[in-house]
Design an enzyme around this catalytic site. Structure first.
Site, short mmCIF file in Angstrom:
data_model
loop_
_atom_site.label_atom_id
_atom_site.label_comp_id
_atom_site.label_asym_id
_atom_site.label_seq_id
_atom_site.Cartn_x
_atom_site.Cartn_y
_atom_site.Cartn_z
N LYS A 1 31.97 -66.40 -63.84
CA LYS A 1 30.91 -65.68 -63.11
C LYS A 1 29.65 -65.78 -63.92
O LYS A 1 29.65 -65.66 -65.15
CB LYS A 1 31.42 -64.27 -62.68
CG LYS A 1 32.64 -64.34 -62.07
CD LYS A 1 32.37 -63.36 -60.85
CE LYS A 1 33.36 -62.58 -60.17
NZ LYS A 1 32.94 -61.59 -59.25
N TYR B 1 37.08 -75.59 -48.86
CA TYR B 1 37.27 -76.27 -50.39
C TYR B 1 38.84 -76.09 -50.91
O TYR B 1 39.01 -76.63 -51.99
CB TYR B 1 36.68 -75.14 -51.43
CG TYR B 1 36.69 -73.70 -51.18
CD1 TYR B 1 35.61 -73.01 -50.80
CD2 TYR B 1 38.08 -73.09 -51.32
CE1 TYR B 1 35.86 -71.43 -50.55
CE2 TYR B 1 38.12 -71.67 -51.14
CZ TYR B 1 36.97 -70.77 -50.89
OH TYR B 1 37.00 -69.45 -50.60
N CYS C 1 17.56 -24.94 -54.54
CA CYS C 1 17.82 -23.33 -54.22
C CYS C 1 17.16 -22.47 -55.29
O CYS C 1 17.16 -21.40 -54.95
CB CYS C 1 19.33 -23.22 -53.73
SG CYS C 1 20.06 -22.96 -55.45
N ASP D 1 29.17 -67.05 -52.65
CA ASP D 1 29.27 -65.67 -52.40
C ASP D 1 29.03 -65.49 -50.91
O ASP D 1 28.13 -65.16 -50.31
CB ASP D 1 28.01 -65.22 -53.20
CG ASP D 1 28.36 -63.63 -53.26
OD1 ASP D 1 29.49 -63.25 -53.05
OD2 ASP D 1 27.41 -63.17 -53.99
N CYS E 1 24.24 -26.79 -60.67
CA CYS E 1 23.40 -25.78 -59.76
C CYS E 1 24.93 -24.86 -59.42
O CYS E 1 25.92 -25.29 -58.78
CB CYS E 1 22.99 -26.17 -58.63
SG CYS E 1 22.68 -24.82 -57.41
N GLU F 1 33.58 -76.25 -59.25
CA GLU F 1 32.77 -76.16 -58.01
C GLU F 1 32.13 -74.89 -57.95
O GLU F 1 32.03 -74.11 -58.57
CB GLU F 1 33.66 -75.69 -56.64
CG GLU F 1 34.74 -76.84 -56.66
CD GLU F 1 35.96 -76.53 -55.68
OE1 GLU F 1 35.86 -75.60 -55.15
OE2 GLU F 1 36.60 -77.49 -55.53
N CYS G 1 23.44 -23.31 -51.91
CA CYS G 1 22.17 -24.09 -52.07
C CYS G 1 22.35 -25.11 -51.26
O CYS G 1 23.16 -25.92 -50.86
CB CYS G 1 22.59 -24.92 -53.46
SG CYS G 1 21.52 -26.20 -53.91
N CYS H 1 17.33 -24.81 -60.10
CA CYS H 1 17.63 -25.84 -59.18
C CYS H 1 16.40 -26.15 -57.93
O CYS H 1 15.96 -25.57 -57.45
CB CYS H 1 18.95 -25.36 -58.10
SG CYS H 1 19.24 -26.39 -56.69
N LYS I 1 30.82 -71.13 -56.96
CA LYS I 1 31.59 -70.10 -56.40
C LYS I 1 30.52 -69.55 -55.27
O LYS I 1 29.68 -68.92 -55.65
CB LYS I 1 32.06 -69.39 -57.58
CG LYS I 1 32.67 -68.03 -56.88
CD LYS I 1 33.43 -67.07 -57.96
CE LYS I 1 34.51 -66.11 -57.54
NZ LYS I 1 33.73 -65.26 -56.50
S1 IVH Z 1 39.39 -71.18 -54.48
C1 IVH Z 1 43.53 -69.33 -54.67
N1 IVH Z 1 36.83 -72.18 -54.46
O1 IVH Z 1 36.01 -66.68 -54.59
C2 IVH Z 1 42.27 -70.08 -54.93
N2 IVH Z 1 37.20 -69.82 -54.12
O2 IVH Z 1 36.71 -64.25 -55.99
C3 IVH Z 1 41.47 -70.11 -53.84
N3 IVH Z 1 35.09 -68.52 -53.64
O3 IVH Z 1 38.28 -65.04 -52.35
C4 IVH Z 1 39.81 -69.92 -54.13
N4 IVH Z 1 33.88 -70.27 -53.78
O4 IVH Z 1 36.48 -66.48 -51.08
C5 IVH Z 1 37.71 -71.15 -54.33
N5 IVH Z 1 34.69 -73.11 -54.59
C6 IVH Z 1 35.52 -71.98 -54.42
C7 IVH Z 1 35.10 -70.77 -53.99
C8 IVH Z 1 36.09 -69.72 -54.09
C9 IVH Z 1 33.94 -69.13 -53.54
C10 IVH Z 1 35.63 -67.25 -53.22
C11 IVH Z 1 36.80 -67.03 -52.44
C12 IVH Z 1 37.98 -66.16 -53.26
C13 IVH Z 1 36.86 -65.53 -54.17
C14 IVH Z 1 37.62 -64.98 -55.20
#
Ligand code: IVH
Length: 719
Positions: free
Chosen positions: A318, A230, A415, A120, A428, A116, A434, A412, A118
């Site tokens: 990541k 999710y 001062c 942000d 400094c 999935e 200063c 500096c 991730k």
């Molecule tokens: S699963 C215990 N799925 O990433 C596992 N987390 O760095 C539950 N996040 O705090 C997390 N997209 O807020 C999961 N598709 C995704 C996600 C996701 C973003 C975030 C989540 C978590 C953080 C961890």
């Protein structure tokens, strides 16, 4: 159909609610509207009118009730249904491969994953009870967070009721989701904020989190938030057997699920997904910072289990940090509060993952020389998450003439004092005179973890020093509102507010005072340790001064002197080097003088000791007691951490009235201070204040600030 249709208004209201809910779902979740916006508004207005004339028809989950609530005074802290763990993560392939190996070792080769994006954004728990949204809690520390239900209700794509056409709603369903703000919406919001002279957000994640933490749901409702769900955190009933089935169930309940999730069989397929997502990253409407890999089989998840920090069945892969190329315009030596002079790179502004970066910390002279960075060079800059941007390297431009190598000035820039090199760093030496250091120290003293003086930020501290209003740190406590209003940028209100905030800071926790002094090596945690170890500022200072002149304790071999500050090493987290630095700093005459003066302005309150059940209370005794004398009672009270005072004021927590009480009782009655009889006192002594009804002071917690408003994400900070 109209109000006079069969079944009357009640039935019509139900129809309208159902229709609006359905069309909202089609519009916000499925992105497939079937009616025009105008038609939707018409239905909405009809329901509103109906509810206005028949108040009894309003249901809490009516589509008209998304923004109904009054502003809150504070958010309630709520425990999550199940812990909201973090994710194990890395930007390298090897840890990902090891994750896959661990799964195969534990479960065999017959496993599958779901991958999935991730997202942000801001993590949230949603709870549906019998299909109705009952609460929403921010992730907080993973165990408990803030109840932001009213704010979540304002997000149109969050169903207030689960759809049940294809799947029944379980009695309890706790979900994990991410609140996001789309990039276009984020930019429009920032433009609006800037127009009205308010600070913009640094990135969409901060904007989402900040919008969620508004005490007034009307503000949140005006913020363009969205959600993706999710995970099932807890369910009353049979959970779906796989992650794929989970996502399907979530979709059936009408919850928004990210459409890019898909199965992956092995590391090869995971990497292919990652490459695809990363390629398209800039075209996505929302920000992501990697991908999440989850075991598909839910029963297998239970087999591998979790640590206290993260589940073993999931892994976040990541993206590497963002990099960009720009031109270095100028290198400026900046003097920090501790006197360190740091070269700062000023660059042509460049976008790095949602933030405009124009400054970066070059750390020290040697770093500048090692990277051979000169004014006018092309440089590659990097920013990982919220971390301060770095200049990675210079980019060669053959044939282009370069500037001379940069050199740290001898004097500096603030001062004019002769700078002192120490290792790769430059200092400094003019500690308190200063202007740059003075302003830095004043700002630090007023900062959130120190005396927490509202209105005393970087700008104000600089202004006070630049205008010559403050020439020494303790003069902060002599500020007068009438003088302040003469300065540019101060109105009468901000001036009196600042003076009041300074006056309030005259009594503060010992740890805050110690931290606020800006002693090298003493951060928030060490300051707390010192406070709970020494319990008074004087004891701490004596310990720092002990040694050399006055040998400390039996450990010091006869005739030899203990090293300075040895007594400090009894404190958790303080080693010999740190102890010595702290001692040396406090021993400097100019430091000692300022500390003396500050100490006479501020009363540091020791932290409660274990067993101090009455810490922070002020108690007045009047009249005779049967079971003990008044002075005995006083001693018992003080032994539990409370203060016994002789006069009654609004600050008094309790007045204990015995036989033949004096005028103090009357005064307590006038002021509305709680009065205890002898039995009440005995209860207080044995069981603490919880055994009584609460005393008056229910001081309002701080209003939640907007986290992450973009002060200056690229602002450097001296070490
Ligand atoms: S699963 C215990 N799925 O990433 C596992 N987390 O760095 C539950 N996040 O705090 C997390 N997209 O807020 C999961 N598709 C995704 C996600 C996701 C973003 C975030 C989540 C978590 C953080 C961890």
């Amino acid at each position: 159909m109209s109000e006079s249709s069969p079944g009357g208004p009640e039935r019509r209201a139900r129809e309208l609610r159902r229709a609006l809910r359905h069309h909202s779902y089609l519009y916000y979740v499925r992105n497939q509207p079937e009616i025009s916006d105008e038609r939707f508004d018409e239905l909405f207005r009809e329901l509103k009118a109906l509810e206005a004339s028949h108040a009894e028809l309003v249901t809490p989950d009516s589509p008209t009730q998304r923004v109904g609530a009054e502003p809150l005074d504070a958010f309630e802290t709520i425990e999550h249904t199940a812990p909201m763990l973090s994710l194990d993560s890395s930007a390298d392939v090897e840890p990902l491969e090891r994750f896959d190996e661990r799964m195969r070792r534990a479960l065999g080769d017959d496993i599958g994953y779901v991958v999935e994006p991730k997202l942000d954004g801001a993590s949230i728990e949603l709870v549906y009870e019998s299909g109705r949204l009952s609460r929403a809690v921010t992730r907080g520390d993973g165990v408990r967070g803030e109840g932001v239900t009213e704010n979540i209700r304002t997000i149109q794509s969050v169903p207030l009721r689960l759809r049940t056409a294809d799947r029944d709603a379980p009695p309890l369903l706790a979900l994990r989701a991410e609140i996001i703000m789309r990039v276009g919406d984020f930019e429009a919001l920032n433009a609006r904020l800037l127009e009205s002279d308010r600070p913009p957000f640094a990135n969409p994640r901060n904007a989402a989190a900040g919008s969620l933490r508004q005490l007034d749901p009307r503000i949140t409702s005006a913020r363009p938030l969205d959600i993706y769900v999710y995970d099932i955190l807890a369910i009353d009933g049979r959970p779906p057997a796989t992650q794929r089935a989970t996502l399907e169930a979530l979709r059936e309940w009408g919850l928004p699920v990210n459409e890019r999730c898909r199965p992956a069989a092995d590391v090869g397929e995971i990497l292919a997904f990652q490459a695809e997502i990363e390629d398209g990253r800039d075209d996505l409407e929302y920000e992501i910072d990697g991908i999440v890999i989850k075991l598909d089989d839910i029963a297998a998840r239970d087999e591998v289990g979790e640590t206290s920090h993260h589940p073993r069945w999931a892994f976040a892969f990541k993206f590497p940090p963002r990099k960009e190329v720009t031109r270095l315009l100028h290198i400026f030596p900046s003097v920090g509060r501790t006197g360190v002079v740091t070269p700062i790179a000023f660059m042509r502004p460049v976008e790095l993952g949602g933030v405009t970066v124009s400054r970066a910390n070059l750390h020290n002279r040697e770093e500048v020389a090692r990277k051979d960075i000169r004014e006018g060079d092309r440089v590659r800059v990097q920013r990982a998450g919220d971390v301060i941007p770095q200049v990675l390297e210079r980019i060669d431009e053959p044939g282009r003439e370069r500037a001379e190598p940069w050199v740290m000035p001898a004097e500096c820039p603030s001062c004019g004092a002769l700078l002192e090199p120490r290792g790769p760093y430059t200092f400094c030496p003019n500690l308190f005179a200063c202007p740059a250091q003075l302003a830095g120290r004043i700002q630090h003293l007023g900062s959130r973890h120190a005396l927490d003086i509202e209105g005393l930020g970087e700008e104000t501290a600089n202004l006070l020093v630049r205008q010559g209003v403050i020439g020494r740190v303790p003069e902060l406590f002599e500020l007068e509102a009438t003088k302040l209003v003469e300065l540019e940028g101060f109105a009468e209100k901000s001036a009196t507010n600042l003076v009041r905030a300074i006056a309030e800071a005259r009594t503060t926790e010992l740890a805050r005072f110690i931290y606020g002094l800006g002693i090298p090596e003493i951060g928030v945690t060490v300051a707390r340790e010192l406070a709970s170890h020494f319990l008074s500022f004087e004891a701490f200072r004596e310990a720092a001064a002990a040694g050399k002149a006055a040998p400390a304790g039996d450990e010091a071999p006869a005739g030899e002197e203990a090293p300075a500050g040895e007594a400090l090493q009894e404190v958790d987290g303080i080693g010999p080097l740190m102890a010595e630095q702290i001692s040396a700093f406090l021993a400097r005459p100019e430091v000692s003088a300022v500390v003396d003066e500050l100490r006479s302005c501020v009363e540091p309150v020791p932290p409660p000791r274990a067993g101090d059940t009455l810490a922070g209370l002020r108690i007045v005794l009047t009249g005779g007691l049967e079971s003990m004398s008044r002075s005995e009672a006083g001693k018992k009270i003080e032994a539990l951490g409370a203060k016994v005072t002789s006069s009654v004021s609004r600050q008094t927590s309790y007045v204990v009235a015995g036989e033949n009480p004096g005028r103090k009782l009357e005064r307590a009655q006038t002021l509305g201070v709680e009065i205890l009889d002898e039995a009440g006192l005995l209860r207080l002594l044995s069981d603490g204040p919880g055994a009584l009804s609460p005393p008056e002071d229910v001081s309002a917690p701080d209003e939640a600030p907007e986290p992450g408003a973009a002060g200056d994400a690229s602002a450097p900070d001296a070490p």
